[in-house]
Design a protein around this motif. Structure first.
Motif, PDB file in Angstrom:
ATOM      1  N   PHE A 212       0.610  -1.068  -0.488  1.00 40.05           N
ATOM      2  CA  PHE A 212       0.233  -0.028  -0.147  1.00 40.05           C
ATOM      3  C   PHE A 212       0.903   1.116  -0.063  1.00 40.05           C
ATOM      4  N   PHE A 213       1.901   1.325   0.616  1.00 39.21           N
ATOM      5  CA  PHE A 213       2.503   2.795   1.121  1.00 39.21           C
ATOM      6  C   PHE A 213       3.354   2.493  -0.113  1.00 39.21           C
ATOM      7  N   ASP A 214       4.141   1.389  -0.867  1.00 40.06           N
ATOM      8  CA  ASP A 214       4.935   1.854  -2.333  1.00 40.06           C
ATOM      9  C   ASP A 214       3.846   2.381  -2.969  1.00 40.06           C
ATOM     10  N   LEU A 215       2.278   1.994  -2.792  1.00 44.24           N
ATOM     11  CA  LEU A 215       1.612   1.973  -4.199  1.00 44.24           C
ATOM     12  C   LEU A 215       1.413   3.848  -3.993  1.00 44.24           C
ATOM     13  N   LEU A 216       1.592   4.179  -2.743  1.00 34.98           N
ATOM     14  CA  LEU A 216       1.525   5.849  -2.371  1.00 34.98           C
ATOM     15  C   LEU A 216       2.885   6.307  -2.845  1.00 34.98           C
ATOM     16  N   SER A 217       3.802   5.939  -2.781  1.00 33.22           N
ATOM     17  CA  SER A 217       5.384   6.472  -3.185  1.00 33.22           C
ATOM     18  C   SER A 217       5.642   6.241  -4.593  1.00 33.22           C
ATOM     19  N   ILE A 218       5.165   5.193  -5.402  1.00 32.71           N
ATOM     20  CA  ILE A 218       5.373   5.183  -6.796  1.00 32.71           C
ATOM     21  C   ILE A 218       4.139   6.205  -7.474  1.00 32.71           C
ATOM     22  N   HIS A 219       3.223   5.896  -6.903  1.00 29.97           N
ATOM     23  CA  HIS A 219       2.355   6.906  -8.159  1.00 29.97           C
ATOM     24  C   HIS A 219       1.954   8.237  -7.459  1.00 29.97           C
ATOM     25  N   LYS A 220       2.966   9.071  -6.455  1.00 36.31           N
ATOM     26  CA  LYS A 220       2.681  10.003  -6.026  1.00 36.31           C
ATOM     27  C   LYS A 220       0.538  10.124  -5.211  1.00 36.31           C
ATOM     28  N   ILE A 221       0.440   9.466  -4.829  1.00 32.40           N
ATOM     29  CA  ILE A 221      -1.361   9.948  -4.456  1.00 32.40           C
ATOM     30  C   ILE A 221      -0.770  10.713  -3.486  1.00 32.40           C
ATOM     31  N   THR A 222      -2.075  11.344  -3.793  1.00 31.37           N
ATOM     32  CA  THR A 222      -2.754  12.596  -2.715  1.00 31.37           C
ATOM     33  C   THR A 222      -3.239  12.474  -2.093  1.00 31.37           C
ATOM     34  N   SER A 223      -4.556  11.841  -2.457  1.00 32.78           N
ATOM     35  CA  SER A 223      -5.278  11.457  -1.557  1.00 32.78           C
ATOM     36  C   SER A 223      -6.113  10.536  -1.246  1.00 32.78           C
ATOM     37  N   ILE A 230      -9.840   1.584   9.720  1.00 38.77           N
ATOM     38  CA  ILE A 230      -9.291   1.521   8.646  1.00 38.77           C
ATOM     39  C   ILE A 230      -7.816   2.861   9.315  1.00 38.77           C
ATOM     40  N   TYR A 231      -7.894   3.664   9.381  1.00 39.65           N
ATOM     41  CA  TYR A 231      -6.716   5.060  10.626  1.00 39.65           C
ATOM     42  C   TYR A 231      -6.393   4.142  12.362  1.00 39.65           C
ATOM     43  N   GLU A 232      -7.324   3.391  12.512  1.00 42.56           N
ATOM     44  CA  GLU A 232      -6.805   2.252  13.978  1.00 42.56           C
ATOM     45  C   GLU A 232      -6.116   1.720  13.426  1.00 42.56           C
ATOM     46  N   MET A 233      -5.550   0.810  12.470  1.00 35.25           N
ATOM     47  CA  MET A 233      -4.681  -0.199  11.666  1.00 35.25           C
ATOM     48  C   MET A 233      -3.244   1.181  11.114  1.00 35.25           C
ATOM     49  N   LEU A 234      -3.548   2.082  10.579  1.00 34.34           N
ATOM     50  CA  LEU A 234      -2.660   3.166  10.257  1.00 34.34           C
ATOM     51  C   LEU A 234      -1.832   3.593  11.964  1.00 34.34           C
ATOM     52  N   LYS A 235      -2.223   3.568  12.761  1.00 35.26           N
ATOM     53  CA  LYS A 235      -1.589   4.398  14.087  1.00 35.26           C
ATOM     54  C   LYS A 235      -0.900   3.230  14.318  1.00 35.26           C
ATOM     55  N   LYS A 236      -1.351   1.770  14.114  1.00 41.37           N
ATOM     56  CA  LYS A 236      -0.853   0.760  14.454  1.00 41.37           C
ATOM     57  C   LYS A 236       0.522   0.569  14.256  1.00 41.37           C
ATOM     58  N   LEU A 237       0.573   1.002  12.916  1.00 36.15           N
ATOM     59  CA  LEU A 237       1.674   0.859  11.888  1.00 36.15           C
ATOM     60  C   LEU A 237       2.615   1.247  12.128  1.00 36.15           C
ATOM     61  N   LYS A 238       2.300   2.913  13.039  1.00 31.98           N
ATOM     62  CA  LYS A 238       3.202   4.170  13.327  1.00 31.98           C
ATOM     63  C   LYS A 238       2.787   5.026  12.656  1.00 31.98           C
ATOM     64  N   PHE A 239       2.085   5.939  12.277  1.00 29.40           N
ATOM     65  CA  PHE A 239       1.624   6.348  10.878  1.00 29.40           C
ATOM     66  C   PHE A 239       2.501   8.014  10.710  1.00 29.40           C
ATOM     67  N   GLU A 240       3.769   7.979  11.663  1.00 33.12           N
ATOM     68  CA  GLU A 240       4.206   9.291  11.749  1.00 33.12           C
ATOM     69  C   GLU A 240       5.596   8.623  11.187  1.00 33.12           C
ATOM     70  N   LYS A 241       5.795   8.103  11.209  1.00 39.86           N
ATOM     71  CA  LYS A 241       7.068   7.194  10.578  1.00 39.86           C
ATOM     72  C   LYS A 241       6.916   6.909   8.953  1.00 39.86           C
ATOM     73  N   LEU A 242       5.642   6.503   8.755  1.00 42.87           N
ATOM     74  CA  LEU A 242       5.453   5.809   7.094  1.00 42.87           C
ATOM     75  C   LEU A 242       5.741   7.728   6.679  1.00 42.87           C
ATOM     76  N   ASN A 243       6.562   6.854   4.948  1.00 44.84           N
ATOM     77  CA  ASN A 243       6.458   7.756   3.878  1.00 44.84           C
ATOM     78  C   ASN A 243       5.838   7.755   3.080  1.00 44.84           C
ATOM     79  N   THR A 244       4.485   9.567   3.474  1.00 44.86           N
ATOM     80  CA  THR A 244       2.946   9.902   3.042  1.00 44.86           C
ATOM     81  C   THR A 244       3.791  11.026   2.531  1.00 44.86           C
TER      82      THR A 244
END
Length: 466
Positions: A212-223, A230-244
């Motif tokens: 999922f995050f590879d695709l965000l980066s490769i395709h420069k997803i804007t939103s 979904i946001y609960e899962m993103l928090k568990k992944l430590k959203f603050e450390k992910l490439n967004t």
């Protein structure tokens, strides 16, 4: 030409969405041109198509094409339980069924486009269809009810424009699918981005996967958008450390978000310079109907905000339906606007009906408006629940469970809990619900009870289950 048909506009205008899956890039314009040349799709009369939905660019191309030609589409999950699917077919007798895996008597395979199969009804009933009817969207998520919301092209037009204008979506934007497109929130994200000629990346995994995050980066997803889970899962992944780095904003709808989760995403999004936007919607309002401006995310925590530009929200007395103008007085939330659905359908006969609601939708949500005009929800009038974005009718689910596990009662708390006077095998029961609804087992639990709590009127008091 129907002036409200956004799909006809998408088909005829110069903007071209790029549809991406597994590194393959498709031009929506090219796919629509190919479909235009298929002889079997040159239909003279308005037809009913049952679409077995999944996030697939070929299916979205066909969805766009069929709506541009003013056909009626019934959208259901491709993984819907087979017995539920048969009931929907019996109640609506679609002229065509579209999906990857489908086998049913009196339907013949007439065309295969990539993996998408199109089946034709060999003996369809002659249908009377309301001229502006575009979509039938499910009311009950995954319980397979044949009750649908009737959505018009006019509804789609006003709701799509409202969302595009508020979020300032333009052709340079891109999004990724995080929800099924038969779910109104997922569908509206696709519609708005198709309408503006954006890039859409089709993804069927979860946000827990590195892909999922590879695709965000490769395709420069804007939103992207998501329900609270979904946001609960993103928090568990430590959203603050992910490439967004490419994200401009993310949206949240599909149920109430825990305040601590709300605060976390506000703070992290602020650090990352991403706008975290909370919205509120319902299938009956075509999709989203309100927003909370980003600058009020902390000051108005938990608020559903204010109505979109062409949508107005009010508080009314639950009994008299009279407007309540005083701040902080509870009542039912009323939505007014051209995005409000035509009415419900329970069978084929209902598809000839016109606008029964006259741009008014009593949401069933109980809430209040504060002194600044911001709306808050405090509860539900009826027995619906949202889980992972799926709107589930608890009464219908209870009926389904009782077919195999008698004396059972369904209550939504932290999980959906099944209470029963009989000591059923909890593992078997939970496996049955999980398989029936296609939702994870951990969302359900079982509890044996000795008596049923009742109201003074001898009705089941669901609030008293412990």
């Amino acid at each position: 030409m129907n002036s409200y048909n956004i799909f006809e506009k998408i088909k005829n205008e110069s903007k071209d969405s790029k549809l991406i899956i597994n590194e393959k890039v498709l031009s929506l314009k090219n796919k629509l041109h190919e479909l235009e040349n298929l002889e079997f799709l040159k239909l003279k009369k308005k037809k009913v198509f049952l679409i077995l939905c999944e996030n697939d660019p070929y299916l979205i191309s066909l969805y766009t094409f069929l709506l541009s030609k003013n056909h009626v589409l019934i959208l259901v999950d491709s993984l819907l339980n087979n017995s539920f699917l048969k009931k929907i077919i019996k109640d609506y007798d679609p002229d065509y069924v579209v999906g990857k895996n489908f086998f049913y008597e009196k339907f013949d395979l007439i065309k295969k486009i990539n993996e998408i199969c199109i089946f034709k009804n060999t003996n369809p009933i002659t249908k009377k269809l309301y001229p502006d009817l575009a979509l039938l969207l499910p009311t009950s998520g995954t319980t397979g009810s044949s009750k649908f919301v009737r959505i018009s092209h006019k509804n789609l037009y006003y709701n799509t424009l409202d969302i595009c204008n508020y979020l300032k979506i333009n052709s340079g934007d891109s999004t990724i699918t995080t929800m099924p497109f038969n779910y109104t929130y997922g569908m509206s994200i696709i519609n708005t981005h198709l309408f503006k000629g954006c890039k859409i990346v089709f993804y069927n995994g979860t946000v827990l996967e590195k892909r999922f995050f590879d695709l965000l980066s490769i395709h420069k997803i804007t939103s992207f958008g998501g329900v609270p889970f979904i946001y609960e899962m993103l928090k568990k992944l430590k959203f603050e450390k992910l490439n967004t780095n490419s994200l401009k904003y993310v949206t949240q709808a599909g149920g109430k978000m825990d305040i601590s989760l709300w605060e976390y995403f506000y703070e992290i999004s602020k650090l990352k310079r991403i706008k975290f936007i909370s919205m509120y919607g319902a299938t009956e309002a075509t999709s989203r109907m309100s927003y909370l401006p980003y600058e009020f995310m902390l000051k108005k925590k938990g608020s559903i905000g204010k109505g979109l530009d062409k949508t107005s929200l009010y508080i009314v007395d639950q009994t008299t339906k009279k407007l309540i103008n005083k701040p902080n007085h509870k009542g039912e939330i009323l939505c007014k606007g051209k995005n409000v659905f035509l009415g419900y359908a329970e069978n084929l006969k209902d598809l000839e009906l016109g606008d029964k609601n006259k741009e008014k939708f009593y949401t069933g949500d109980i809430g209040y408006k504060d002194k600044d005009g911001f709306f808050f929800i405090s509860g539900r009038k009826d027995r619906f629940s949202k889980i992972l974005g799926h709107r589930i009718n608890l009464d219908e689910l209870e009926n389904i469970i009782n077919l195999k596990f008698p004396k059972s009662f369904v209550v939504k708390k932290e999980k959906i809990i099944v209470y029963s006077l009989i000591n059923h095998d909890s593992e078997v029961l939970i496996n049955y619900i999980s398989k029936t609804l296609n939702l994870h087992k951990r969302l359900f639990s079982f509890s044996k009870i000795s008596e049923i709590p009742l109201t003074k009127n001898n009705k089941i008091n669901y609030a008293k289950f412990k």
